[in-house]
Write a protein that holds these residues in place. Sequence first.
Motif, mmCIF file in Angstrom:
data_model
loop_
_atom_site.group_PDB
_atom_site.id
_atom_site.type_symbol
_atom_site.label_atom_id
_atom_site.label_comp_id
_atom_site.label_asym_id
_atom_site.label_seq_id
_atom_site.Cartn_x
_atom_site.Cartn_y
_atom_site.Cartn_z
ATOM 1 N N ARG A 4 -18.444 -21.067 -134.696
ATOM 2 C CA ARG A 4 -17.379 -21.421 -135.643
ATOM 3 C C ARG A 4 -16.299 -20.353 -135.537
ATOM 4 N N VAL A 5 -15.081 -20.797 -135.312
ATOM 5 C CA VAL A 5 -13.945 -19.880 -135.185
ATOM 6 C C VAL A 5 -12.993 -20.125 -136.352
ATOM 7 N N HIS A 6 -12.625 -19.054 -137.043
ATOM 8 C CA HIS A 6 -11.586 -19.125 -138.074
ATOM 9 C C HIS A 6 -10.306 -18.528 -137.514
ATOM 10 N N VAL A 7 -9.217 -19.238 -137.671
ATOM 11 C CA VAL A 7 -7.907 -18.720 -137.260
ATOM 12 C C VAL A 7 -7.032 -18.676 -138.505
ATOM 13 N N MET A 8 -6.640 -17.459 -138.890
ATOM 14 C CA MET A 8 -5.838 -17.266 -140.106
ATOM 15 C C MET A 8 -4.559 -16.525 -139.743
ATOM 16 N N VAL A 36 -3.229 -18.433 -152.295
ATOM 17 C CA VAL A 36 -3.851 -19.358 -151.345
ATOM 18 C C VAL A 36 -3.358 -19.011 -149.944
ATOM 19 N N ARG A 37 -4.295 -18.913 -149.005
ATOM 20 C CA ARG A 37 -3.944 -18.779 -147.587
ATOM 21 C C ARG A 37 -4.667 -19.908 -146.864
ATOM 22 N N GLN A 38 -3.934 -20.605 -146.023
ATOM 23 C CA GLN A 38 -4.567 -21.711 -145.301
ATOM 24 C C GLN A 38 -4.627 -21.409 -143.813
ATOM 25 N N GLY A 39 -5.733 -21.762 -143.210
ATOM 26 C CA GLY A 39 -5.899 -21.550 -141.769
ATOM 27 C C GLY A 39 -6.649 -22.705 -141.133
ATOM 28 N N LYS A 40 -7.064 -22.469 -139.902
ATOM 29 C CA LYS A 40 -7.791 -23.482 -139.153
ATOM 30 C C LYS A 40 -9.230 -23.049 -138.960
ATOM 31 N N VAL A 41 -10.129 -24.023 -138.917
ATOM 32 C CA VAL A 41 -11.501 -23.739 -138.512
ATOM 33 C C VAL A 41 -11.820 -24.652 -137.338
ATOM 34 N N ILE A 42 -12.411 -24.063 -136.306
ATOM 35 C CA ILE A 42 -12.717 -24.818 -135.096
ATOM 36 C C ILE A 42 -14.209 -24.665 -134.819
ATOM 37 N N ASP A 43 -14.930 -25.784 -134.879
ATOM 38 C CA ASP A 43 -16.362 -25.770 -134.592
ATOM 39 C C ASP A 43 -16.562 -26.168 -133.139
ATOM 40 N N LEU A 44 -17.206 -25.273 -132.380
ATOM 41 C CA LEU A 44 -17.418 -25.508 -130.955
ATOM 42 C C LEU A 44 -18.880 -25.788 -130.697
#
Lengths: 76, 76
Positions: A4-8, A36-44
Amino acid sequence: MKARVHVMLKTGVLDPQGEAVRHALGAMGFDKVEGVRQGKVIDLELAEGTTEAEVAEMCEKLLANTVIERYEIDLD
Amino acid sequence: MKARVHVMLKTGVLDPQGEAVRHALGAMGFDKVEGVRQGKVIDLELAEGTTEAEVAEMCEKLLANTVIERYEIDLD
């Protein structure tokens, strides 16, 4: 195996999307929300034996814009 | 206090964004990537005493489209 990668956005980079969410929550009466901060989560889904270094390379080359974003990798 | 909310497309819902990332990684030579799902992560800064039920209400009303998305809440 999975990663799981978080990109903030980096601290200090303006986050208009997060700001819009904060504003909307406030307007809906959720007055306990202070930021509030919004980012992406990428499940590989990865082949067995993939290393964290390989995932970091994916982040550097494609998944994150490291000028303004930071990433965190959780390998399972 | 802080909460981290993950919003992911439900299993079975087509994820064109994740599919595009998978394709791009493959084209760049990362051949160990078998699947990619992309979602949102929302970091909330909350007043002390905010409950998980209140965050769940924010998810139901604004942060997630529960027809096609599921959410997970991690309270710190």
